[in-house]
Enzyme design. Sequence first.
Site, short mmCIF file in Angstrom:
data_model
loop_
_atom_site.label_atom_id
_atom_site.label_comp_id
_atom_site.label_asym_id
_atom_site.label_seq_id
_atom_site.Cartn_x
_atom_site.Cartn_y
_atom_site.Cartn_z
N ILE A 142 -14.89 7.25 8.36
CA ILE A 142 -13.48 6.94 8.11
C ILE A 142 -13.00 7.88 7.01
O ILE A 142 -13.79 8.37 6.20
CB ILE A 142 -13.25 5.47 7.72
CG1 ILE A 142 -14.05 5.08 6.47
CG2 ILE A 142 -13.60 4.54 8.86
CD1 ILE A 142 -13.79 3.65 6.03
N ASP A 143 -11.71 8.12 6.99
CA ASP A 143 -11.15 9.11 6.08
C ASP A 143 -11.32 8.72 4.61
O ASP A 143 -11.47 7.54 4.28
CB ASP A 143 -9.66 9.31 6.36
CG ASP A 143 -9.41 9.94 7.72
OD1 ASP A 143 -10.33 10.58 8.25
OD2 ASP A 143 -8.29 9.77 8.25
N HIS A 144 -11.27 9.73 3.76
CA HIS A 144 -11.34 9.54 2.32
C HIS A 144 -10.29 8.55 1.83
O HIS A 144 -10.56 7.67 1.01
CB HIS A 144 -11.17 10.90 1.63
CG HIS A 144 -10.94 10.83 0.16
ND1 HIS A 144 -11.97 10.82 -0.75
CD2 HIS A 144 -9.80 10.77 -0.57
CE1 HIS A 144 -11.48 10.76 -1.98
NE2 HIS A 144 -10.16 10.74 -1.89
N THR A 146 -8.69 6.25 3.60
CA THR A 146 -8.69 4.99 4.33
C THR A 146 -9.67 4.01 3.71
O THR A 146 -10.78 4.38 3.34
CB THR A 146 -9.06 5.22 5.81
OG1 THR A 146 -8.18 6.19 6.37
CG2 THR A 146 -8.96 3.94 6.61
N ARG A 259 -3.47 8.41 12.58
CA ARG A 259 -2.46 9.02 11.74
C ARG A 259 -1.56 9.95 12.56
O ARG A 259 -0.34 10.01 12.35
CB ARG A 259 -3.13 9.78 10.59
CG ARG A 259 -3.96 8.88 9.68
CD ARG A 259 -4.88 9.66 8.77
NE ARG A 259 -4.15 10.48 7.82
CZ ARG A 259 -4.75 11.28 6.94
NH1 ARG A 259 -6.08 11.36 6.90
NH2 ARG A 259 -4.03 12.00 6.10
#
Length: 351
Positions: A142-144, A146, A259
Amino acid sequence: MLNQVGIATVAKAKHLLILVASAGLKLAKFGGNASRPALLMQFNPANKFACLLARLHLRFVWHCQMLWRYAIGRRDQYLMPDQLSVVYESDNFIVINKEFDLSVNTASRWFNPLALNTQVFLAKHHRADPTAYHWYRFCHQIDHATSGLILLAYSQDAAMRASKAFLNRRVLKQYLAIVWGHFDTRDHVTVDRPIGWDRLDIAGSGDLRKHMVTETHYRCLDPKPAFSQVVPLERGLYNGLPATKVLLLLKHGRTHQLRVHTSCIGHPIVGDVKYSRREADFRCHRMMLHAYRLQARLPRLSETIDCLAEDPFVPESDANWQPESVQNDYAVFKDCARILESGEQLTVDKL
């Protein structure tokens, strides 16, 4: 006069913090690769002294880096290395509720430890795998920016089983987000647009690092199928501007899929400065995307995982979000355990 003195005092304090943090980082990196302690480079969790040294080293560098970022304004909150939220744990897996603005792992585990794998190591060092570079095997990313649930495997066999579950669509991830604007309908919105890399990103543009676009964009390179569903939950205001709390479901796990898809339908995620870039996004303390629920069926391991994280997008946690009306009840989408237990493939269209 007092205000000027106060401002000068804060500036001096920040300058002192920066000096202390930079000195600590230089001390931690002293000597370069050739002279780094052998106990760190050849770490074995069975060696109690090496484990103690590793934890002390990681805590020291963590606080130096966190102090630096806090002092120069790159972080609004000071995150402690022990601030780890474990939602589920078994002999094979652990599910963590990750904080926002925290990387899953970094390229240098010893000298850039501001990442989730460091927090897990400090809390679960006895379960570390010395054959894994980051001590644990992350089953997905998962993104930084998020927050939310992420699945880690304790062994190589468990990681392989989880990987097959993802490929066979026996894993369902649900996200919560706050997006800009109001939806005209209460019905869910289906977004079926392939996603590919931005050609400028491939060319090395720093501002477009890891930038994705849909296949209709003229700069799209190597588009791959991507299917998402957006379900409006609550209509309200964020920082006084129209916004909607939504449930996001995805069938494919492309880079930045949610996103990109929310942005392409005209409802970018609040705080997403990469794909929204509205002036209001730069005033937000975080990107409003949260991995809310994780469900996985692993028949070979006789294990079923169904985890639910706390909802961070409520007025009690974020006073900037003011809901006005409910469009859909999340309880309608909770009954996925039946599909997991039946042995069927878990896909978005089963909801």
